[in-house]
Design an enzyme around this catalytic site. Structure first.
Site, PDB file in Angstrom:
ATOM      1  N   TYR A 133       0.523  35.673  70.412  1.00  0.00           N
ATOM      2  CA  TYR A 133       1.829  36.118  70.904  1.00  0.00           C
ATOM      3  C   TYR A 133       2.645  36.802  69.822  1.00  0.00           C
ATOM      4  O   TYR A 133       3.495  37.630  70.116  1.00  0.00           O
ATOM      5  CB  TYR A 133       2.580  34.965  71.578  1.00  0.00           C
ATOM      6  CG  TYR A 133       2.109  34.783  73.003  1.00  0.00           C
ATOM      7  CD1 TYR A 133       2.575  35.620  74.001  1.00  0.00           C
ATOM      8  CD2 TYR A 133       1.147  33.838  73.333  1.00  0.00           C
ATOM      9  CE1 TYR A 133       2.113  35.505  75.311  1.00  0.00           C
ATOM     10  CE2 TYR A 133       0.688  33.711  74.640  1.00  0.00           C
ATOM     11  CZ  TYR A 133       1.175  34.552  75.621  1.00  0.00           C
ATOM     12  OH  TYR A 133       0.721  34.452  76.909  1.00  0.00           O
ATOM     13  N   HIS A 156       3.873  28.203  74.985  1.00  0.00           N
ATOM     14  CA  HIS A 156       2.458  28.516  74.791  1.00  0.00           C
ATOM     15  C   HIS A 156       1.767  27.562  73.815  1.00  0.00           C
ATOM     16  O   HIS A 156       0.628  27.782  73.427  1.00  0.00           O
ATOM     17  CB  HIS A 156       2.297  29.965  74.327  1.00  0.00           C
ATOM     18  CG  HIS A 156       2.648  30.947  75.400  1.00  0.00           C
ATOM     19  ND1 HIS A 156       1.950  31.018  76.571  1.00  0.00           N
ATOM     20  CD2 HIS A 156       3.636  31.862  75.500  1.00  0.00           C
ATOM     21  CE1 HIS A 156       2.494  31.952  77.353  1.00  0.00           C
ATOM     22  NE2 HIS A 156       3.518  32.472  76.726  1.00  0.00           N
TER      23      HIS A 156
END
Lengths: 747, 747
Positions: free
Chosen positions: B272, B426
């Site tokens: 990410y 996440h």
């Protein structure tokens, strides 16, 4: 005295006369001649690939010389210390011999001499190797086969330094080492030496080559024509192979005559062909250099050179051999044996395409053949070796079935279809099996063998039990299995008596390449016919595989048609319901090793399965009937030593008598984990339909998402000149020959 | 009016004044300036990497122009047709804009203009995207996030052609497209725009960039400081992440301030981070080009540039990012976002090591930054980027634990040890987990995420159920699991409140690099401490990993310590007995997905497990206690959609209260399937012994086959200046600092 002994005696006398006329005193004379040596010495520094190979050999041999010579008491199986040390010894000695010839540096000759004398000092006192598993135990290694390897290499080393030795040294080596060594792997082990088998190819080459170096024609004759005995016809070897049939010829030439089909296919498959090529070619080259009367290269219309070309065809885009029968995956055109094969074959036949393989190998032999290849590359004579679709016959006469490879014009896809004979003791029960490759990646795999060659922890590096219980079984291959029993019920004797048959092979058309074969004996009550086509459908990015398998039976059977895909399942339309807990699919014939993970079915006319492998999508679309089951399986049951890979399969299971399986395998699209783009990820085939299936004709329609369709017509008459008319509904089609492919681009 | 609104107003006024003083009429002004354009035009044809990138962009854009513009009615999730088409539109438009600026060819400007006008003609009538799954639905795409992507790219395209448009055209685009578009992803979706999350980084960058192009300072301010509202603090997003905490700041700068640790580590992990870097860097570059008062590059001691360097460190030898937290394997330094990151960071910071990454990428941006990098490469300024051992802090203040990477001096091995915070929505429950790489190959893996990004057949390409039930769970990682419950019992709220802690990190010594960390909260009653060392043992070809895990508990627990190895089992000493049939290992916390294949135990002091992966051998030697079980497991249970890979694991299971796990992971030898040589295939470690384990000291002895040994001493005092004395038997050792490594080469 039996009749064949008389013939052998006559041949012996004749050969002796011929040998006497040749120059027997000059060494080197085996794989390298004096004129080779002179040519190489003149060009040193001018031929890059040869110079690089020389430098690599020097680095390796110099390091070994620095390490000192070691000939430890034999103890281990392959993978073990003493095995690997002795193996390294002969490889390094052969290279040291070549370095001595090329560079003239005495240290290399001394190294070989000292090593050989050390072996000579221990050989006669060596008992049989302590590991007793082999049907033919060696003395340096656990099996005569490895001893024969040793002698093939050491003959070259001895030849190289022959002229540098005193006659006393030669006498010691010949009487205390080479002659008893040659006798051990021949006279003392006829069950090893006198066969038609790669073992005997090595054995005879070894005995023949040391015979040539020593000028001992009796050994050469023994090698070429075998031992004059015939008393062990019922025995089998470690792999269950038969030793020798009654009345069968023996010796190097008999092996050569029976090993290859006229197309150069070796019945055990490419993995063992690679292994056998080395003794065939170096002994052939030695006979040629010796100016021997009967030559190996010319024999049988030059099949030895043809076999080298065939081996290249039998490799994927990475140069890895197709793992047919017993074969370790990853073995490739880069192997030492293939370096030898390419260089020797280039020198003998001057095929410029072989040079591109030598360039791939990035090295050449340190002899006349290697120099010839390297020099030709330096002269820019190399041409690409374009692999193509090919049908290869099996059997010495080319009458024992065969193997076909279908390739697209981009050489991106390869379909390997097997309708061979059993393949001797290394054969698998895989009649009409196929495997499929895309860009050198296995998509539908042949499992290969269950063996970790030379990894000692895995059964001494030898064949594992799972090779028989899984790898050889029919269910381990992409072919039909009836009532959970392997072809020939897995009986080797039975399987060895039969072979499948080619019906036709036609790759003339750019849009439809087709091969068809049948097998009448794997299941005597259920003859099978399989036709496989590589079809370019209109608008599709790549050809698809059409797979048509017909089986006949008066009784109802359970049919299992496995597809051993590799990759990640992406989508199905048959709702696979997980099975829990996981149990093995069956009890025997390989089924005991498969877990059933899920079971699906569909009311649709086709079952579809899409998977992703190595960033490419593939979809199998298969015509289903009511009651068909789709089994998702996983290898690994009853595998206490973790010897098997946990590979997946999709099995189509059907209960029927006469039956037809029609499937389309479609490579499509791609996935890129960096851009995260999925292109053409969904099958382009809407439906596969069987339009008609009669005793005369079969018609398969493929309907595509783009609105176009195509029809593939197959006649049961394989005559290429026969004319056909077929009316299906309103459509009437006419063609000649066994098949017709009609694309309808404007529906 | 709340207090922060007053501050925002003041800033707005100040910024307006500054913006007014900058040149607002000249375009391009966003990622490319007029002076960049002139520089590039002068040097066209002279800078190879730039010219190649230009040619590639021309080929792509010309093909799209030929295909024609398409703005289909939004329908699909990612992977579907309309999604991918709109995604391609913005990517191509951005490139077309750059081509127009560089080449001056009107066709590129017209293409962008026509596409934007087409969007303008439909935008106001577009309803919310029909797919309703997102917590913040877009109009072009199913989620605002993708709409924000669109606007970030289209801002650049608009900027590029701005000067070529009539004022009427600009007015249409700004009033009918860009302004309402920006409002939709901000005012209409504050739960998306006003967060601290990569979604908001994209959202704010998008709004800010279009604001800069349009000269709309209100939008720029909205982007930089967020919306002035605070009424959605309890909501969660699609992934279960919190929307926003009470009183938390918002906007681009707030995201920048909280996204990175001072070491440039992004708390969600590198996958990410890669995704978030693009909007951070292009908006930062845009602010810089705009001469904006408050700059992004300088903020927080230049953390944005530091973050680019950190991202490179967070990749393996292939350039693939370590798949920490939710991460798709295969994402790498070759990604588009990293091309941007490297070029922009090079232009901003002139670090010559970044150029070697640009060379690896083989392309540059078509703007001033890309040109600067390409020109510097042409001037041979590139320097290698040597990856090294590094400890990275987590959390905006660097106080929330972190991540350590140990690498050997050859950069062959990489041990990734995670003691971070939760990592937002996440994050995985993987406190003190590690993974291990050799030559860029995963040896002990982190599973990554259960998602097939953009593959429509797999849940629309979105996160799969198995991401929560398997990939996030503790047992899916190489870390301790107690009583079959994940860390924090898999509770996100709880996990988000805690982080692990570094105890010490010391990589000064060439023979012993050590990192030690603890976690006190994953299991509140069972604090864990893990110390990992990369040790060069005398005579061994490669360093080994020493793994020491201490857990404290007053009650007896069941401990499971998994090693998620990849490869083929070769040998064990613990006699794994197959389990039949296969059932799942447990019912929850990921255990429901593991099949137990075999269960072993040993009376020896160590359990040993050797496996082969990618032609290399590895052995795990672990100190065992009576009653320890060795579980061989296989992923894949309760996976009806076949979403999980069938990967293996070895789990050490122990029932104990306080306990100590000591293991050595040893890379050794190699296997070559072409030469069939197995080198150094057997572990060189004879035994691992715990010499002492007290509240103050731990001493581990490693005994080797070569007769040598080494002892690793660990003090519970992490003070580097503390002095220690330890007597074990007759041996007395003195050292200072938290550890000591003593090699005994002459026993």
């Amino acid at each position: 005295m039996k009749w064949f002994s008389v013939i052998q005696l006559l041949i012996l006398l004749l050969a002796n006369a011929l040998l006497a006329s040749a120059d027997t005193s000059n060494h080197p004379k085996l794989v390298m001649t004096q004129s080779d040596v002179e040519k190489i010495r003149q060009q040193l520094g001018n031929v890059p690939l040869f110079d690089a190979s020389l430098a690599a050999a020097m680095a390796e041999v110099d390091a070994e010389i620095a390490l000192g010579i070691s000939t430890p008491t034999p103890l281990d199986y392959s993978g073990g210390f003493t095995h690997e040390r002795h193996k390294k010894n002969y490889a390094v000695a052969q290279k040291a011999g070549a370095l001595y010839l090329i560079l003239g540096e005495k240290k290399y000759a001394n190294y070989v001499r000292d090593m050989l004398l050390q072996y000579a000092s221990i050989y006669n006192d060596l008992p049989l190797h302590p590991k007793s598993r082999s049907y033919a135990r060696g003395k340096i290694f656990w099996q005569c086969l490895n001893d024969a390897n040793w002698l093939v290499y050491m003959s070259q080393a001895y030849d190289a330094i022959y002229s540098s030795l005193s006659s006393t040294e030669r006498k010691i080596l010949e009487t205390k080492l080479f002659r008893p060594f040659a006798d051990h792997i021949s006279i003392a082990n006829p069950q090893f030496f006198n066969r038609i088998h790669n073992h005997s190819t090595w054995g005879t080459a070894a005995v023949g080559m040391i015979g040539l170096v020593m000028g001992d024609n009796e050994l050469v004759q023994r090698a070429l024509y075998g031992l004059n005995i015939d008393n062990f016809s019922d025995a089998t070897d470690d792999d269950g192979g038969f030793i020798r049939k009654q009345g069968q010829k023996a010796g190097f030439f008999a092996n050569l005559d029976s090993a290859f089909s006229p197309d150069g296919y070796y019945t055990e498959g490419p993995y063992y062909q690679r292994y056998a090529m080395y003794p065939f070619l170096v002994f052939a080259q030695s006979l040629s250099n010796a100016g021997y009367a009967e030559q190996a290269f010319e024999r049988n219309q030059g099949v030895l050179l043809k076999a080298v070309e065939t081996l290249i065809q039998l490799s994927d885009n990475n140069g890895d051999f197709f793992p047919l029968n017993d074969a370790q995956k990853g073995m490739s055109l880069l192997a030492n044996e293939i370096v030898t094969a390419i260089d020797v074959a280039y020198q003998a036949g001057q095929d410029p395409r072989l040079l591109s393989i030598a360039q791939l190998q990035q090295r050449v032999l340190l002899d006349g053949a290697g120099f010839a290849a390297a020099a030709a590359i330096a002269e820019k004579k190399s041409q690409p070796f374009k692999k193509s679709s090919v049908a290869l016959t099996d059997g010495a006469n080319g009458t024992d079935g065969g193997l076909a490879i279908l390739r697209d014009s981009n050489e991106s896809l390869a379909l390997v279809f097997k309708y061979t004979a059993q393949g001797l003791s290394h054969g698998h029960y895989d009649k009409l099996a196929f495997s499929f490759y895309e860009q050198g990646n296995e998509i539908l795999q042949d499992y290969g063998m269950a063996r970790f060659v030379n990894i000692g922890q895995k059964g001494g590096g030898n064949y594992l039990a799972e090779n028989s219980t899984w790898a050889k079984q029919s269910i381990a291959h992409n072919t039909l299995v009836i009532n959970e029993a392997s072809h020939f019920e897995g009986n080797y004797e039975n399987g060895s008596q039969h072979h499948s048959e080619l019906i036709f092979f036609d790759t003339e058309s750019a849009t439809a390449q087709v091969v068809s074969a049948q097998d009448l004996n794997a299941y005597p009550k259920s003859p099978m016919k399989r036709s496989m086509a590589l079809l370019q459908l209109p608008g599709l990015e790549a050809p698809v595989v059409l797979d048509i398998l017909e089986v006949r039976s008066s009784a109802e059977n359970q049919y299992d048609l496995p597809f051993h895909y590799l990759g990640q399942p992406i989508d199905t339309n048959f709702n696979p319901l997980p099975v829990s807990p996981l149990e093995s699919l069956g009890g025997d014939h390989g089924y005991q090793h498969l877990y059933l993970e899920a079971r699906g079915s569909t009311d649709a006319s086709n079952a579809k399965f899409t998977w992703l492998h190595k960033e490419r999508f593939f979809t199998l679309t298969t015509v289903t009937q009511s009651g068909d089951e789709l089994l998702m399986t996983r290898l690994g049951a009853n595998d206490p030593q973790f010897n098997l890979r946990r590979d997946p399969s999709l099995i189509i299971r059907r209960k029927a008598s006469d039956s037809l399986f029609v499937s389309v395998l479609e490579p499509h699209g791609s996935y890129n984990p960096v851009t995260e783009l999925a292109a053409n990820a969904v099958s382009n085939i809407v439906e596969v339909q069987v339009l008609t299936h009669t005793s005369k004709y079969l018609a398969i329609k493929l309907v595509m998402q783009n609105g176009q369709h195509a029809v593939f017509y197959l006649s049961q008459n394989s005559d290429f000149s026969a004319n056909h008319q077929l009316q299906i509904g309103k459509e009437k089609v006419e063609w000649s020959g066994p098949f017709h492919f009609r694309e309808v681009t404007h529906p």
